[in-house]
Scaffold this active site. Structure first.
Site, PDB file in Angstrom:
ATOM      1  N   GLY A 185      -6.739   0.683 -10.830  1.00  0.00           N
ATOM      2  CA  GLY A 185      -6.223  -0.688 -10.869  1.00  0.00           C
ATOM      3  C   GLY A 185      -5.331  -0.800 -12.086  1.00  0.00           C
ATOM      4  N   GLU A 186      -5.533  -1.827 -12.866  1.00  0.00           N
ATOM      5  CA  GLU A 186      -4.794  -1.982 -14.121  1.00  0.00           C
ATOM      6  C   GLU A 186      -5.786  -2.027 -15.275  1.00  0.00           C
ATOM      7  OE1 GLU A 186      -1.112  -1.185 -13.339  1.00  0.00           O
ATOM      8  OE2 GLU A 186      -1.742  -1.847 -15.324  1.00  0.00           O
ATOM      9  N   SER A 187      -5.746  -0.985 -16.092  1.00  0.00           N
ATOM     10  CA  SER A 187      -6.735  -0.883 -17.168  1.00  0.00           C
ATOM     11  C   SER A 187      -6.640  -2.041 -18.156  1.00  0.00           C
ATOM     12  CB  SER A 187      -6.583   0.453 -17.886  1.00  0.00           C
ATOM     13  OG  SER A 187      -5.249   0.644 -18.301  1.00  0.00           O
TER      14      SER A 187
ATOM     15  N   CYS B 100      -8.550   6.995 -12.504  1.00  0.00           N
ATOM     16  CA  CYS B 100      -7.252   6.432 -12.857  1.00  0.00           C
ATOM     17  C   CYS B 100      -7.382   5.382 -13.955  1.00  0.00           C
ATOM     18  CB  CYS B 100      -6.574   5.903 -11.601  1.00  0.00           C
ATOM     19  SG  CYS B 100      -4.800   5.874 -11.726  1.00  0.00           S
TER      20      CYS B 100
ATOM     21  N   ARG C  63      -0.752   6.963 -20.488  1.00  0.00           N
ATOM     22  CA  ARG C  63      -0.669   6.025 -19.347  1.00  0.00           C
ATOM     23  C   ARG C  63       0.660   6.144 -18.629  1.00  0.00           C
ATOM     24  NH1 ARG C  63      -1.012   0.043 -20.308  1.00  0.00           N
ATOM     25  NH2 ARG C  63      -1.256  -0.098 -18.066  1.00  0.00           N
TER      26      ARG C  63
ATOM     27  N   ILE D  12      -1.488   7.737  -8.156  1.00  0.00           N
ATOM     28  CA  ILE D  12      -0.728   6.484  -8.059  1.00  0.00           C
ATOM     29  C   ILE D  12      -0.499   5.959  -9.476  1.00  0.00           C
ATOM     30  CG2 ILE D  12      -0.686   4.129  -7.167  1.00  0.00           C
ATOM     31  CD1 ILE D  12      -2.709   5.082  -5.023  1.00  0.00           C
ATOM     32  N   ARG D  13       0.745   6.040  -9.899  1.00  0.00           N
ATOM     33  CA  ARG D  13       1.077   5.635 -11.282  1.00  0.00           C
ATOM     34  C   ARG D  13      -0.035   6.095 -12.242  1.00  0.00           C
ATOM     35  NH1 ARG D  13       1.579   0.895 -13.047  1.00  0.00           N
ATOM     36  NH2 ARG D  13       0.318  -0.225 -11.550  1.00  0.00           N
TER      37      ARG D  13
ATOM     38  N   HIS E 211      -7.142   9.691  -7.211  1.00  0.00           N
ATOM     39  CA  HIS E 211      -8.004   8.736  -6.491  1.00  0.00           C
ATOM     40  C   HIS E 211      -8.760   9.412  -5.351  1.00  0.00           C
ATOM     41  CE1 HIS E 211      -6.498   4.855  -8.129  1.00  0.00           C
ATOM     42  NE2 HIS E 211      -5.413   5.569  -8.371  1.00  0.00           N
TER      43      HIS E 211
ATOM     44  N   GLU F 280     -11.218   8.401  -3.819  1.00  0.00           N
ATOM     45  CA  GLU F 280     -11.683   7.390  -2.857  1.00  0.00           C
ATOM     46  C   GLU F 280     -10.631   7.076  -1.793  1.00  0.00           C
ATOM     47  OE1 GLU F 280     -10.561   6.847  -5.804  1.00  0.00           O
ATOM     48  OE2 GLU F 280      -9.471   4.950  -5.916  1.00  0.00           O
TER      49      GLU F 280
HETATM   50  N1  GLN Z   1      -1.234   2.641 -14.535  1.00  0.00           N
HETATM   51  C1  GLN Z   1      -2.525   2.035 -14.367  1.00  0.00           C
HETATM   52  C2  GLN Z   1      -3.144   1.640 -15.697  1.00  0.00           C
HETATM   53  O1  GLN Z   1      -2.610   1.953 -16.706  1.00  0.00           O
HETATM   54  C3  GLN Z   1      -3.453   2.964 -13.636  1.00  0.00           C
HETATM   55  C4  GLN Z   1      -2.978   3.154 -12.228  1.00  0.00           C
HETATM   56  C5  GLN Z   1      -4.079   3.268 -11.231  1.00  0.00           C
HETATM   57  O2  GLN Z   1      -5.265   3.007 -11.529  1.00  0.00           O
HETATM   58  N2  GLN Z   1      -3.732   3.591 -10.025  1.00  0.00           N
HETATM   59  O3  GLN Z   1      -4.150   0.993 -15.723  1.00  0.00           O
END
Ligand code: GLN
Length: 186
Positions: free
Chosen positions: A46-48, A78, A104, A131-132, A167, A169
């Site tokens: 997600g977004e940390s 992630c 990151r 993913i990113r 990921h 999952e």
């Molecule tokens: N770029 C996201 C972060 O810094 C991590 C990306 C992800 O969890 N798919 O939180």
């Protein structure tokens, strides 16, 4: 019983994998959720930064950090990996319980998402969806490298803590979650 941090991000996908493995689980959305007993914890992607902010606002940060420091098995994917790292290039450390330095959004915006397959030590060959994703720039102390892709560390373990930059999952392969559940049972 596994608690899945469900403040934001890809928590439902982890729940679906645990369902397929027949492992009971529940969502952690607020402080009172962690009053119930559980023997393992999952931090999803997600977004940390968002998760770190919500963890503190909801008062979940301190009690969870204590549980992790006391040995509760935790699996971070992630963004979840970023939450556990002691050093975060391009962000602020959150729990700081794992001796890894992460970078990151390390693959850049355009090339942020890709798929590959690689070996994970103690697991075998697994599909990897990025993913990113962050990558682990270095491990230190008791942290060990479990997988590398193109010379970059993408999975690591330190005692009760397991992290993947990818990921698991999001693919059909259940082996990384199985590996985590073995850590929980051990
Ligand atoms: N770029 C996201 C972060 O810094 C991590 C990306 C992800 O969890 N798919 O939180």
């Amino acid at each position: 019983m596994i608690g899945i941090l469900a403040l934001q991000g890809a928590f439902a996908e982890h729940a679906a994998v645990l369902d397929r493995l027949g492992e009971p689980h529940f969502e952690i959305r607020q402080l009172r959720d962690i009053d119930r007993p559980f023997d393992g914890l999952i931090f999803p992607g997600g977004e940390s930064t968002v998760m770190g902010k919500l963890l503190r606002e909801l008062g979940i940060y301190d009690p969870l950090r204590e549980k992790i420091a006391n040995g509760l098995p935790v699996f971070g994917t992630c963004a979840g990996l970023i939450l556990l790292a002691k050093e975060v290039d391009g962000g602020v450390p959150c729990f700081s319980t794992m001796d890894i330095a992460v970078k990151r959004n390390a693959y850049g915006r355009q090339l942020g998402s890709f798929f590959t397959e690689s070996d994970v030590r103690g697991v075998g060959r697994v599909p990897m969806t990025f993913i990113r994703a962050p990558y682990i720039a270095s491990v230190s102390g008791d942290a060990e490298i479990l997988a590398e892709v193109d010379g970059r560390i993408v999975a690591a373990r330190e005692g009760n803590q397991l992290v993947t930059a990818f990921h698991p999952e999001l693919n059909d392969d259940l082996s990384i979650h199985r590996y985590f559940l073995e850590m929980v049972r051990a």
